[in-house]
Design a protein around this motif. Sequence first.
Motif, PDB file in Angstrom:
ATOM      1  N   ILE A   1       0.829  -1.207   0.000  1.00  0.00           N
ATOM      2  CA  ILE A   1       0.000   0.000   0.000  1.00  0.00           C
ATOM      3  C   ILE A   1       0.864   1.259   0.000  1.00  0.00           C
ATOM      4  O   ILE A   1       0.502   2.290  -0.578  1.00  0.00           O
ATOM      5  N   ASN A   2       2.025   1.191   0.647  1.00  0.00           N
ATOM      6  CA  ASN A   2       2.888   2.363   0.781  1.00  0.00           C
ATOM      7  C   ASN A   2       3.403   2.880  -0.557  1.00  0.00           C
ATOM      8  O   ASN A   2       3.792   4.052  -0.666  1.00  0.00           O
ATOM      9  N   TYR A   3       3.441   2.024  -1.569  1.00  0.00           N
ATOM     10  CA  TYR A   3       4.036   2.420  -2.843  1.00  0.00           C
ATOM     11  C   TYR A   3       3.127   3.333  -3.674  1.00  0.00           C
ATOM     12  O   TYR A   3       3.589   3.898  -4.665  1.00  0.00           O
ATOM     13  N   PHE A   4       1.866   3.475  -3.267  1.00  0.00           N
ATOM     14  CA  PHE A   4       1.001   4.410  -3.978  1.00  0.00           C
ATOM     15  C   PHE A   4       0.116   5.178  -3.002  1.00  0.00           C
ATOM     16  O   PHE A   4      -1.075   5.310  -3.214  1.00  0.00           O
ATOM     17  N   LYS A   5       0.751   5.703  -1.961  1.00  0.00           N
ATOM     18  CA  LYS A   5       0.029   6.569  -1.033  1.00  0.00           C
ATOM     19  C   LYS A   5      -0.168   7.940  -1.657  1.00  0.00           C
ATOM     20  O   LYS A   5       0.339   8.236  -2.738  1.00  0.00           O
ATOM     21  N   ASP A   6      -0.899   8.791  -0.944  1.00  0.00           N
ATOM     22  CA  ASP A   6      -1.255  10.080  -1.552  1.00  0.00           C
ATOM     23  C   ASP A   6      -0.033  10.953  -1.817  1.00  0.00           C
ATOM     24  O   ASP A   6      -0.025  11.741  -2.767  1.00  0.00           O
ATOM     25  N   SER A   7       1.030  10.829  -1.010  1.00  0.00           N
ATOM     26  CA  SER A   7       2.233  11.619  -1.269  1.00  0.00           C
ATOM     27  C   SER A   7       2.897  11.179  -2.569  1.00  0.00           C
ATOM     28  O   SER A   7       3.482  12.001  -3.288  1.00  0.00           O
ATOM     29  N   VAL A   8       2.808   9.887  -2.896  1.00  0.00           N
ATOM     30  CA  VAL A   8       3.336   9.401  -4.176  1.00  0.00           C
ATOM     31  C   VAL A   8       2.500   9.947  -5.325  1.00  0.00           C
ATOM     32  O   VAL A   8       3.038  10.401  -6.350  1.00  0.00           O
ATOM     33  N   MET A   9       1.192   9.942  -5.167  1.00  0.00           N
ATOM     34  CA  MET A   9       0.320  10.471  -6.213  1.00  0.00           C
ATOM     35  C   MET A   9       0.498  11.975  -6.383  1.00  0.00           C
ATOM     36  O   MET A   9       0.353  12.514  -7.485  1.00  0.00           O
TER      37      MET A   9
END
Length: 558
Positions: A39-47
């Motif tokens: 889940i960490n690989y596409f958290k909101d900070s990544v987006m």
Amino acid sequence: MIIMGSYWVLELVAIPITGLLPAILFPLLGVQKAEDVCINYFKDSVMLFVGGLLVAMAVEETNLHRRIALRVLLIVGARPYWIMAGFMIVSAGLSMFISNTATTAMILPIAVAVTVELNRHAVTLQQSRSTIEMTPIQHQSSNSVYIEGSEEESKTRPLDQSFPDSSAANIADVIEKAEAQFEDAEINFKSLSPRQQEISKALVLSVAYAASIGGMATLTGTLTNVIFYGQFREQYNNAAAREELTYASFSFFALPTMIICLIVAWCWLTFQFFLFPYLRSRVSEHDPEIDRNMKQMFRRKFSELGPVRFAEMSALALFLTLVVLWFFRAPGFMAGWDTGFRQHFITDATPAVLIGFLLFLWPRQIPVRGTDGKWPKYQAILTWKVIARKFPWDVVLLLGGSLALADGVEKSGLTDVLKGVLLTLSSIPPLGICAILALIVTFCTEFASNSAIATIFIPLVIQLAEGTCVNPLYYMLPVTISCSFAFMFPVATPPNAIVFSSGFLRVIDMVKAGVVLNFVCMGIMIGSLHTFGYWVFHLDQYPEWAPQENCTALQFHN
């Protein structure tokens, strides 16, 4: 954490691939379930970062950056130090919203063209005013560079073929192109006077330094800022923390800091490469004719771009819309536009992804019938072919890996162990710890990836702050900002590597210019932390959004 840190610092494998280790090791070691890690690989900070990258690619695709750069150069004038100021303004401004790597790759070819033009006019004037026989530098066009090689010395190569463009998907591709193209040919500095060589060095260095400095001003300006934002959200996922750190609040602190650092950097480069050589020789190479020729060249290049196209205006409008949405989502001094929606459901990633999505719908041409009665062929500003060729997926993996590591450290209970160890530093005043952290991080980033350093140090200083009852942002901000102060070596940052690969510089040139900037910018950052940081984040108080166990509010003075 030690394994990932070692792989990142030593670069035993590609840095982005190291970011995949949490997805492998945490499930195998029983730290976290695979579904929780991934889940960490596409958290909101990544987006948030993905949306910013899409806008950056639109600016590049429409050639908007070139128009902005030439317009600024027309405004600042033709003196070399003012040209340098113009490049620094453009580089820093673009780097606030575009990665510093992409900014450097986009602006440096323009700086190289200007440098070549300056040197060509200077040598031409010297030839016309002197009877001394000199090696001619032939000129085929304003986009040509004098090349020294095995063939005849009048050989030229178009600039577009002699320097890497920004079409590479990542920094490795950019540097590889540069090294391949300069491997068997280099610009003939021997035919230039020492003063002309100093001017050439100053112009290319200014682009890299300004790109690194400009990135610190916004949350999306550089990867270390996004890592900082992601780890803050991971550690303090409550309403009060979300209101404390927003795009606007971070910029209110970091933007003035960036402007001061940029001005100081320009002053230092001007002194080192322009004023000091003049004081040493008492000879000025300024010539009004060169100024006139440079202004004509800028006007000619700008006119070659033609009238502003619909695609450029659209990219600029969408870019400015995104900036406004970021700043006024939760500005702090007034109610933000997100209050019209369900509370705490919208983050800065929402408008970033929205504008990124619109770039795939918005047409490049005005949808009106032509004189022949036909509609123009529909083509969006961005297409998937462009994304597949240029999008830096390596950055996404690196950012996701850093967030996964921080989450795993917390879930495993390692944070409590680290907090107990770091309590031994409680006898040192917070200001002393802040200065030590800034010094360590600044010089660590000269030899290791700044994103890796941020990933390693930010979780540590969070535990240190909580254990000593200090506002966590008081330690997190200097660690994050100091990651941008890597000016001494080519390996320190991608912008440094790009300008060094052009063949204009020696390592000692970067060291002499960068070591002073390292210390000066570090001092400016600490000063800003105790002024702008106090006003924006109330750093003299332990916040309510941080854990309150065994800790009472503590105030300290700078």
